[in-house]
Design a protein around this motif. Sequence first.
Motif, PDB file in Angstrom:
ATOM      1  N   TRP A 153     -15.926 -21.864   7.420  1.00 58.24           N
ATOM      2  CA  TRP A 153     -16.044 -22.689   6.214  1.00 58.24           C
ATOM      3  C   TRP A 153     -15.936 -21.768   5.007  1.00 58.24           C
ATOM      4  N   PRO A 154     -14.726 -21.445   4.549  1.00 62.60           N
ATOM      5  CA  PRO A 154     -14.530 -20.357   3.581  1.00 62.60           C
ATOM      6  C   PRO A 154     -14.975 -20.650   2.155  1.00 62.60           C
ATOM      7  N   THR A 155     -15.008 -21.914   1.733  1.00 66.86           N
ATOM      8  CA  THR A 155     -15.352 -22.233   0.348  1.00 66.86           C
ATOM      9  C   THR A 155     -16.534 -23.186   0.304  1.00 66.86           C
ATOM     10  N   THR A 156     -17.145 -23.285  -0.859  1.00 63.69           N
ATOM     11  CA  THR A 156     -18.283 -24.185  -1.038  1.00 63.69           C
ATOM     12  C   THR A 156     -17.886 -25.635  -0.814  1.00 63.69           C
ATOM     13  N   PHE A 157     -16.694 -26.002  -1.262  1.00 66.96           N
ATOM     14  CA  PHE A 157     -16.219 -27.375  -1.072  1.00 66.96           C
ATOM     15  C   PHE A 157     -16.107 -27.706   0.410  1.00 66.96           C
ATOM     16  N   VAL A 158     -15.551 -26.775   1.181  1.00 63.61           N
ATOM     17  CA  VAL A 158     -15.406 -27.009   2.622  1.00 63.61           C
ATOM     18  C   VAL A 158     -16.779 -27.106   3.279  1.00 63.61           C
ATOM     19  N   LYS A 159     -17.712 -26.270   2.872  1.00 62.18           N
ATOM     20  CA  LYS A 159     -19.062 -26.324   3.437  1.00 62.18           C
ATOM     21  C   LYS A 159     -19.723 -27.664   3.155  1.00 62.18           C
ATOM     22  N   LEU A 160     -19.626 -28.130   1.916  1.00 65.95           N
ATOM     23  CA  LEU A 160     -20.227 -29.419   1.567  1.00 65.95           C
ATOM     24  C   LEU A 160     -19.562 -30.558   2.337  1.00 65.95           C
ATOM     25  N   ARG A 161     -18.244 -30.471   2.465  1.00 67.40           N
ATOM     26  CA  ARG A 161     -17.527 -31.521   3.191  1.00 67.40           C
ATOM     27  C   ARG A 161     -17.935 -31.565   4.655  1.00 67.40           C
ATOM     28  N   MET A 162     -18.042 -30.394   5.288  1.00 70.83           N
ATOM     29  CA  MET A 162     -18.386 -30.345   6.700  1.00 70.83           C
ATOM     30  C   MET A 162     -19.835 -30.763   6.938  1.00 70.83           C
ATOM     31  N   TRP A 163     -20.750 -30.330   6.069  1.00 69.11           N
ATOM     32  CA  TRP A 163     -22.142 -30.760   6.231  1.00 69.11           C
ATOM     33  C   TRP A 163     -22.274 -32.260   6.019  1.00 69.11           C
ATOM     34  N   GLY A 164     -21.518 -32.794   5.068  1.00 66.71           N
ATOM     35  CA  GLY A 164     -21.520 -34.240   4.866  1.00 66.71           C
ATOM     36  C   GLY A 164     -21.004 -34.980   6.082  1.00 66.71           C
ATOM     37  N   LEU A 165     -19.947 -34.447   6.702  1.00 65.00           N
ATOM     38  CA  LEU A 165     -19.402 -35.065   7.911  1.00 65.00           C
ATOM     39  C   LEU A 165     -20.420 -35.031   9.043  1.00 65.00           C
ATOM     40  N   LEU A 166     -21.104 -33.896   9.216  1.00 62.81           N
ATOM     41  CA  LEU A 166     -22.095 -33.784  10.282  1.00 62.81           C
ATOM     42  C   LEU A 166     -23.252 -34.749  10.072  1.00 62.81           C
ATOM     43  N   VAL A 167     -23.714 -34.872   8.824  1.00 61.73           N
ATOM     44  CA  VAL A 167     -24.801 -35.814   8.529  1.00 61.73           C
ATOM     45  C   VAL A 167     -24.358 -37.244   8.831  1.00 61.73           C
ATOM     46  N   THR A 225     -12.482  -9.689   1.553  1.00 59.85           N
ATOM     47  CA  THR A 225     -12.976  -9.036   2.757  1.00 59.85           C
ATOM     48  C   THR A 225     -12.466  -9.770   3.994  1.00 59.85           C
ATOM     49  N   TYR A 226     -12.470  -9.063   5.108  1.00 63.94           N
ATOM     50  CA  TYR A 226     -12.056  -9.662   6.376  1.00 63.94           C
ATOM     51  C   TYR A 226     -13.013 -10.782   6.785  1.00 63.94           C
ATOM     52  N   LYS A 227     -14.297 -10.597   6.475  1.00 62.74           N
ATOM     53  CA  LYS A 227     -15.298 -11.610   6.803  1.00 62.74           C
ATOM     54  C   LYS A 227     -15.011 -12.917   6.089  1.00 62.74           C
ATOM     55  N   GLN A 228     -14.621 -12.833   4.832  1.00 58.33           N
ATOM     56  CA  GLN A 228     -14.277 -14.044   4.084  1.00 58.33           C
ATOM     57  C   GLN A 228     -13.043 -14.720   4.659  1.00 58.33           C
ATOM     58  N   ASP A 229     -12.079 -13.915   5.051  1.00 57.42           N
ATOM     59  CA  ASP A 229     -10.827 -14.459   5.578  1.00 57.42           C
ATOM     60  C   ASP A 229     -11.046 -15.177   6.909  1.00 57.42           C
ATOM     61  N   GLN A 230     -12.014 -14.705   7.702  1.00 56.54           N
ATOM     62  CA  GLN A 230     -12.249 -15.271   9.026  1.00 56.54           C
ATOM     63  C   GLN A 230     -13.357 -16.323   9.045  1.00 56.54           C
ATOM     64  N   ALA A 231     -13.934 -16.631   7.899  1.00 56.85           N
ATOM     65  CA  ALA A 231     -15.019 -17.615   7.853  1.00 56.85           C
ATOM     66  C   ALA A 231     -14.515 -18.996   8.253  1.00 56.85           C
ATOM     67  N   THR A 269     -12.970 -22.719  18.844  1.00 56.66           N
ATOM     68  CA  THR A 269     -12.587 -22.013  17.631  1.00 56.66           C
ATOM     69  C   THR A 269     -12.938 -20.536  17.699  1.00 56.66           C
ATOM     70  N   ASN A 270     -14.144 -20.244  18.146  1.00 56.34           N
ATOM     71  CA  ASN A 270     -14.569 -18.851  18.233  1.00 56.34           C
ATOM     72  C   ASN A 270     -13.885 -18.110  19.376  1.00 56.34           C
ATOM     73  N   LEU A 271     -13.607 -18.817  20.477  1.00 52.54           N
ATOM     74  CA  LEU A 271     -12.910 -18.181  21.590  1.00 52.54           C
ATOM     75  C   LEU A 271     -11.511 -17.748  21.185  1.00 52.54           C
ATOM     76  N   ALA A 272     -10.850 -18.560  20.373  1.00 49.01           N
ATOM     77  CA  ALA A 272      -9.499 -18.220  19.927  1.00 49.01           C
ATOM     78  C   ALA A 272      -9.480 -17.004  19.011  1.00 49.01           C
ATOM     79  N   ARG A 273     -10.617 -16.661  18.421  1.00 49.24           N
ATOM     80  CA  ARG A 273     -10.684 -15.547  17.491  1.00 49.24           C
ATOM     81  C   ARG A 273     -11.136 -14.260  18.161  1.00 49.24           C
TER      82      ARG A 273
END
Length: 280
Positions: free
Chosen positions: A21-35, A13-19, A198-202
């Motif tokens: 944090w598209p994958t679970t690994f990326v989500k976990l990595r980014m949340w870990g970085l934020l913490v 889907t287009y929504k998946q392509d524009q996410a 990031t959102n402005l560029a989209r």
Amino acid sequence: MRMHLPSGVFYQTYKQDQALWPTTFVKLRMWGLLVFLFVIFPQIASPYWLSLANLIGYTILSAMGVQLLIGYTGQVTLGHAAFIAAGAYTCAVLVLQYHIPYPLAFLAAMIVAGLWSMLFGLPSARVKGFYLIMTTMAAQFITVDFIITQYVSRIGERGHSFSLPPGTLSIGPWVIQSDRDIYYLMIILVTLSVLAMTNLARTRIGRAWMAIRDHDIAAEALGINIVAYKLLAFFMAGVFGGMAGAFWIASLFAVSPEHFTWSWSLWLVGVILIGGLGSN
């Protein structure tokens, strides 16, 4: 028997392509970085590492506007420190001279820097390349070396610099007076700025900027008002610069024109060239 196995990540889907944090690994990595950045690092870091992190954050905020102009819109700038200085001095004058609360002075600094940047972006409607470089360089020397040094620095008979002792800036009951306070302010601003960029560029605006960057004549033929979008790009770049300047005064005991030299403008161009043009 030949077996075909999937390779890579496939979006349906287009929504998946524009996410973001598209994958679970990326989500976990980014949340870990934020913490780590919001919770762990400020508790374990020494004052030296906190001050170094604040400098890195200031560089990121400063480079945002340069990335927007050069990376997204294709407009060359070699005087971005002028707009950072405009934001810093606007915020400092409003807080020290007129006793405006820091959050309101912060917003005013962003607007003033944006309008000042847009003023020097006017020639982009007619010129490009080397001539636009000269215009942005003129912004640096007119703003810092002439207006700020000769006039703004002397407001209130303060002489050459504006003194900002610890405790001068506050957001409601939160007084910004230590490296840790400055770090928390920095990491919040950097996070919000990266998300905004990031959102402005989209958006439609971001796509128009990139169309102008790739081929301005073709973009105009498609109905894009290139003058309006170029001026909007300069305004937004100035807004990011004003944000960087208004933040940076929290780290300074005194605001002086020496903090916003032309070499800093060149350094920011180098930062985005190494980091990648048009990347987040």
